[in-house]
Design an enzyme around this catalytic site. Structure first.
Site, PDB file in Angstrom:
ATOM      1  N   CYS A 149       0.839  -1.198   0.000  1.00 25.51           N
ATOM      2  CA  CYS A 149       0.000   0.000   0.000  1.00 25.51           C
ATOM      3  C   CYS A 149       0.878   1.255   0.000  1.00 25.51           C
ATOM      4  CB  CYS A 149      -0.914  -0.001   1.223  1.00 25.51           C
ATOM      5  SG  CYS A 149      -1.844   1.526   1.362  1.00 25.51           S
TER       6      CYS A 149
ATOM      7  N   CYS B 122       0.387   3.605   3.275  1.00 26.33           N
ATOM      8  CA  CYS B 122       0.812   3.202   4.614  1.00 26.33           C
ATOM      9  C   CYS B 122       2.118   3.918   4.955  1.00 26.33           C
ATOM     10  CB  CYS B 122       1.023   1.681   4.654  1.00 26.33           C
ATOM     11  SG  CYS B 122      -0.493   0.748   4.987  1.00 26.33           S
TER      12      CYS B 122
ATOM     13  N   HIS C   8      -4.022   0.819   7.974  1.00 25.67           N
ATOM     14  CA  HIS C   8      -4.507   0.441   6.646  1.00 25.67           C
ATOM     15  C   HIS C   8      -5.992   0.065   6.609  1.00 25.67           C
ATOM     16  CE1 HIS C   8      -4.036  -0.908   2.511  1.00 25.67           C
ATOM     17  NE2 HIS C   8      -4.776  -1.952   2.836  1.00 25.67           N
TER      18      HIS C   8
ATOM     19  N   HIS D 281      -6.717   2.010   1.598  1.00 26.32           N
ATOM     20  CA  HIS D 281      -6.268   2.789   2.758  1.00 26.32           C
ATOM     21  C   HIS D 281      -7.201   3.999   2.952  1.00 26.32           C
ATOM     22  CE1 HIS D 281      -2.816   3.578   5.487  1.00 26.32           C
ATOM     23  NE2 HIS D 281      -3.497   4.710   5.577  1.00 26.32           N
TER      24      HIS D 281
ATOM     25  N   HIS E  98      -8.727   7.259   3.035  1.00 32.96           N
ATOM     26  CA  HIS E  98      -8.281   8.578   2.570  1.00 32.96           C
ATOM     27  C   HIS E  98      -9.390   9.295   1.832  1.00 32.96           C
ATOM     28  CE1 HIS E  98      -7.865   6.240  -1.151  1.00 32.96           C
ATOM     29  NE2 HIS E  98      -7.795   7.377  -1.813  1.00 32.96           N
TER      30      HIS E  98
ATOM     31  N   GLN F 164      -9.915  13.043  -0.763  1.00 28.30           N
ATOM     32  CA  GLN F 164      -9.158  13.819  -1.743  1.00 28.30           C
ATOM     33  C   GLN F 164      -9.654  15.248  -1.781  1.00 28.30           C
ATOM     34  OE1 GLN F 164      -8.313  11.752  -5.574  1.00 28.30           O
ATOM     35  NE2 GLN F 164      -9.842  10.292  -4.870  1.00 28.30           N
TER      36      GLN F 164
END
Ligand SMILES: [Zn+2]
Ligand SMILES: [Zn+2]
Ligand SMILES: [Zn+2]
Length: 327
Positions: A32, A35, A96, A147, A149, A151
């Site tokens: 990943c 990470c 993760h 993972h 997240h 944007q």
């Protein structure tokens, strides 16, 4: 690499980012790129052994700050422009397998701080007209990295949907009233579609929801952007987001995919007080545990949404999911 082309039939820009085809697609967890970098391990996007929340510029951006003038000049009818903008990735946690729903309210509160900071900083760039904060969650939405997240796209123009919403709000507000404030009071008075109420924020399935379990989180105070929230409001936003997300995961008993988008004031220098009213919209694609709402011909080609459940019903189900999940 990054260019805009004007679609004169819909009067909107289409952004081309050809290098995005090479981006990392669902790598195994041990590779990943989001990470932390493990000692002796391969270098990830974050050269540290651990982190709380991290923000970095997307390596495969749809818009880039240094995008040159496009070689393709287009025509008077179909002009082109450089895809100048900024795309950032916001990592919610270094774990993760974490999700926003599972995070502490304190962590979400810090995330609100980060979002507000990025809104202000990216919005202050002269070529940025709209800072769009969002999260795509789950493979059903086409997520390429698991993972946790979100944007941020800092666009060189005001994108069509917010532009349409702002136009409607401006036309409505000619009589000194805010469209969103009035929608919110209508939802409060009716009550059937309210999903959760905090001190300073309310979550509801809008009367005109496009997706079955769509939920909007409105600031009760009429403020144009996330950066205008005071300390108490930021705490309450974290609290309400946590409640809604835990309820979403409780709805069908699995981590619910969704698109989360923030609508707020553009950063083009105009005054949006009383027109833009900060809110967050969630669009989960699930109609049921195993059926998704697809954007098919009517939605895509005609722009007309067909929904198969009434917002009053889905709001009641979602409210129950929130209540039974509450500790
Ligand atoms: Zn990871
Ligand atoms: Zn308002
Ligand atoms: Zn909106």
């Amino acid at each position: 690499m990054n260019q805009l082309r004007w679609d004169p039939t819909l009067e909107e820009w289409v952004a081309y980012a050809t290098h995005r085809q090479d981006r990392t697609f669902l790598p195994p967890a041990e590779y990943c790129p989001l990470c932390p970098t493990k000692p002796g391990g391969f270098p990830t996007e974050v050269p540290r052994e651990s982190y709380e929340i991290a923000v970095f510029e997307n390596r495969f951006p749809s818009f880039a700050p240094d995008a040159p003038e496009p070689e393709e000049k287009g025509s008077a009818l179909t002009p082109t422009a450089s895809g100048r903008g900024v795309c950032e990735v916001v990592l919610y946690s270094d774990e993760h397998d974490a999700t926003l729903a599972g995070m502490s309210e304190g962590r979400i509160r810090n995330l609100v701080e980060v979002w507000a900071d990025r809104y202000e900083e990216l919005g202050s760039l002269d070529f940025v007209q709209y800072v769009f904060i969002f999260e795509n969650k789950g493979e059903a939405i086409g997520v390429t990295l698991h993972h946790p997240h979100g944007q941020i796209y800092a666009y060189p123009f005001i994108p069509p949907r917010p532009a349409r919403e702002l136009r409607a709000a401006r036309e409505y507000s000619s009589g000194d009233r805010c469209l969103h404030c009035d929608l919110l009071s209508q939802e409060h008075e009716d009550g059937r579609r309210i999903v959760a109420k905090g001190e300073h924020f309310s979550a509801f399935v809008p009367f005109y929801a496009h997706f079955p379990y769509e939920a909007h989180v409105y600031a009760r105070r009429c403020i144009p952007s996330i950066a205008d929230l005071n300390g108490e409001e930021r705490v309450d936003l974290a609290h309400l987001l946590k409640r809604l997300l835990v309820g979403y995961d409780n709805l069908f008993g699995f981590s619910l995919p969704y698109m989360m988008v923030m609508h707020q004031a553009p950063t083009d220098g105009e005054d949006y007080r009383g027109v833009a009213h900060f809110h967050i919209e969630f669009y989960p694609p699930n109609r049921t545990a195993d059926k998704l709402k697809y954007l098919a011909s009517s939605e895509t080609g005609a722009g007309a949404f067909i929904a198969d459940a009434l917002p009053e019903q889905t709001a009641a189900t979602l409210r129950e999911a929130l209540e039974s999940a509450a500790p």
